[in-house]
Scaffold this active site. Structure first.
Site, PDB file in Angstrom:
ATOM      1  CD  GLU A  44     -51.884  -1.182 -80.079  1.00 15.37           C
ATOM      2  OE1 GLU A  44     -51.399  -1.364 -78.948  1.00 15.37           O
ATOM      3  OE2 GLU A  44     -53.104  -1.173 -80.308  1.00 15.37           O
ATOM      4  CG  ASP A 121     -59.328   7.232 -85.706  1.00 15.50           C
ATOM      5  OD1 ASP A 121     -60.051   6.570 -84.950  1.00 15.50           O
ATOM      6  OD2 ASP A 121     -58.492   8.064 -85.307  1.00 15.50           O
ATOM      7  CG  ASP A 157     -65.392  -1.841 -86.744  1.00 11.08           C
ATOM      8  OD1 ASP A 157     -64.269  -1.311 -86.623  1.00 11.08           O
ATOM      9  OD2 ASP A 157     -66.433  -1.177 -86.932  1.00 11.08           O
ATOM     10  CB  THR A 195     -58.141  -3.580 -79.218  1.00 12.05           C
ATOM     11  OG1 THR A 195     -59.354  -3.355 -79.945  1.00 12.05           O
ATOM     12  CG2 THR A 195     -57.115  -4.211 -80.133  1.00 12.05           C
ATOM     13  CD  GLU A 198     -60.333  -8.019 -81.471  1.00 10.57           C
ATOM     14  OE1 GLU A 198     -59.265  -7.407 -81.253  1.00 10.57           O
ATOM     15  OE2 GLU A 198     -60.359  -9.178 -81.900  1.00 10.57           O
TER      16      GLU A 198
HETATM   17  C1  LIG Z   1     -60.550   3.919 -83.072  1.00 14.53           C
HETATM   18  S1  LIG Z   1     -59.281   4.119 -81.911  1.00 14.53           S
HETATM   19  C2  LIG Z   1     -58.758   2.452 -81.615  1.00 14.53           C
HETATM   20  C3  LIG Z   1     -57.968   2.340 -80.343  1.00 14.53           C
HETATM   21  C4  LIG Z   1     -57.380   0.942 -80.040  1.00 14.53           C
HETATM   22  N1  LIG Z   1     -56.400   0.574 -81.049  1.00 14.53           N
HETATM   23  C5  LIG Z   1     -58.451  -0.112 -79.932  1.00 14.53           C
HETATM   24  O1  LIG Z   1     -58.555  -0.927 -80.864  1.00 14.53           O
HETATM   25  O2  LIG Z   1     -59.160  -0.150 -78.926  1.00 14.53           O
HETATM   26  C6  LIG Z   1     -57.973   4.753 -82.945  1.00 14.53           C
HETATM   27  C7  LIG Z   1     -56.845   5.364 -82.145  1.00 14.53           C
HETATM   28  O3  LIG Z   1     -55.802   5.719 -83.040  1.00 14.53           O
HETATM   29  C8  LIG Z   1     -55.269   6.969 -82.663  1.00 14.53           C
HETATM   30  N2  LIG Z   1     -54.692   7.590 -83.871  1.00 14.53           N
HETATM   31  C9  LIG Z   1     -55.366   8.025 -84.963  1.00 14.53           C
HETATM   32  N3  LIG Z   1     -54.521   8.532 -85.876  1.00 14.53           N
HETATM   33  C10 LIG Z   1     -53.274   8.414 -85.332  1.00 14.53           C
HETATM   34  C11 LIG Z   1     -51.976   8.775 -85.777  1.00 14.53           C
HETATM   35  N4  LIG Z   1     -51.792   9.365 -86.973  1.00 14.53           N
HETATM   36  N5  LIG Z   1     -50.919   8.509 -84.984  1.00 14.53           N
HETATM   37  C12 LIG Z   1     -51.089   7.918 -83.769  1.00 14.53           C
HETATM   38  N6  LIG Z   1     -52.305   7.568 -83.279  1.00 14.53           N
HETATM   39  C13 LIG Z   1     -53.383   7.796 -84.053  1.00 14.53           C
HETATM   40  C14 LIG Z   1     -56.471   7.742 -82.124  1.00 14.53           C
HETATM   41  O4  LIG Z   1     -56.074   8.808 -81.273  1.00 14.53           O
HETATM   42  C15 LIG Z   1     -57.227   6.637 -81.394  1.00 14.53           C
HETATM   43  O5  LIG Z   1     -56.835   6.534 -80.048  1.00 14.53           O
END
Ligand SMILES: C[S@@+](CC[C@H](N)C(=O)[O-])C[C@H]1O[C@@H](n2cnc3c(N)ncnc32)[C@H](O)[C@@H]1O
Length: 236
Positions: A44, A121, A157, A195, A198
């Protein structure tokens, strides 16, 4: 959303270090290094607080699961979540504090069976689209890491990010095998692991998009043109 810095993060992480994978000196090519056995590898990218990784690995004890997350503070929470389940969890998940940009140095080509991108993101600000984890450069990295027959699964989403991802795949000449704009009203809901994001979005009544792509035998990474619709992309 930026997470508030965790108090005593390093000390807390040390207590859960059994759930961490160290940065490898050469790319990982099997589960043996961290799990002591051969097994299908699932990965993941952007694991957040680790709920999906803990649950998915628990539901699939025969596989080994790496969860990559670049935020140290998120990994503290994720590893603590795994540690809290230590008496009942099969122990087949490891967290890594790493960025997706490091993937080629972390994993060998063709060693991963499944890759999950969950609620990545959206990078909505104008001109930032190349940072999206479904930008063509990243998609090419995932396809390189996947085994033949391996799959990439993406949930979001965000309507704009989903449309962008479909456009990126099309530009690479890749056709997804599954596309749904309402995962929770579809046949794919069965077996779906939610998640943290989600669960939140579903509680607000929002629809979840999902797509699955099988590793293509070939793909192209066309050079990026300045996007005519960059202005629109800033409104994701
Ligand atoms: C919006 S959160 C979603 C977290 C989780 N996947 C969920 O659905 O609950 C996006 C996550 O991706 C991580 N992230 C963003 N860019 C990343 C990258 N280039 N490499 C690793 N993690 C990254 C962020 O730190 C954040 O924790």
């Amino acid at each position: 959303m930026r997470m508030r810095k965790k108090k005593n993060g390093p000390v807390r992480l040390e207590k859960c270090k059994a759930w961490l994978a160290e940065k490898p000196q050469s790319p990982i090519d099997s589960a043996v290094r961290d799990f002591g056995r051969e097994a299908p590898l699932w990965l993941e990218v952007g694991a957040g607080k680790g709920g999906f990784a803990c649950q998915m690995s628990r539901a699939n004890p025969d596989i080994c699961f790496y969860a990559l997350e670049r935020s140290f503070d998120c990994v503290v929470l994720a590893a603590e979540q795994a540690e809290a389940q230590k008496d009942t969890h099969p122990g087949n998940v490891r967290f890594m504090v790493e960025s997706a940009d490091e993937l080629p140095s972390l994993f060998a080509p063709g060693c991963i069976d499944r890759i999950f991108l969950n609620f990545s993101d959206p990078w909505s600000k104008k001109g930032y689209y190349k940072r999206r984890l479904t930008y063509r450069r990243y998609l090419a990295m995932y396809f390189t890491l996947l085994k033949e027959g391996g799959t990439l699964c993406f949930k979001t989403d965000n309507d704009g990010l989903f449309a962008f991802t479909l456009q990126e795949l099309a530009a690479m000449g890749v056709v997804p095998s599954v596309v749904t704009d309402d995962l929770h009203a579809s046949v794919y809901k069965e077996g779906n692991v939610e998640t943290e994001y989600e669960t939140h979005f579903v509680s607000l009544g929002m629809k979840i998009h999902m797509l699955t792509v099988e590793r293509p035998t070939t793909w192209c990474v066309p050079p990026d043109k300045k996007r005519a619709n960059e202005e629109q992309e800033s409104n994701l």
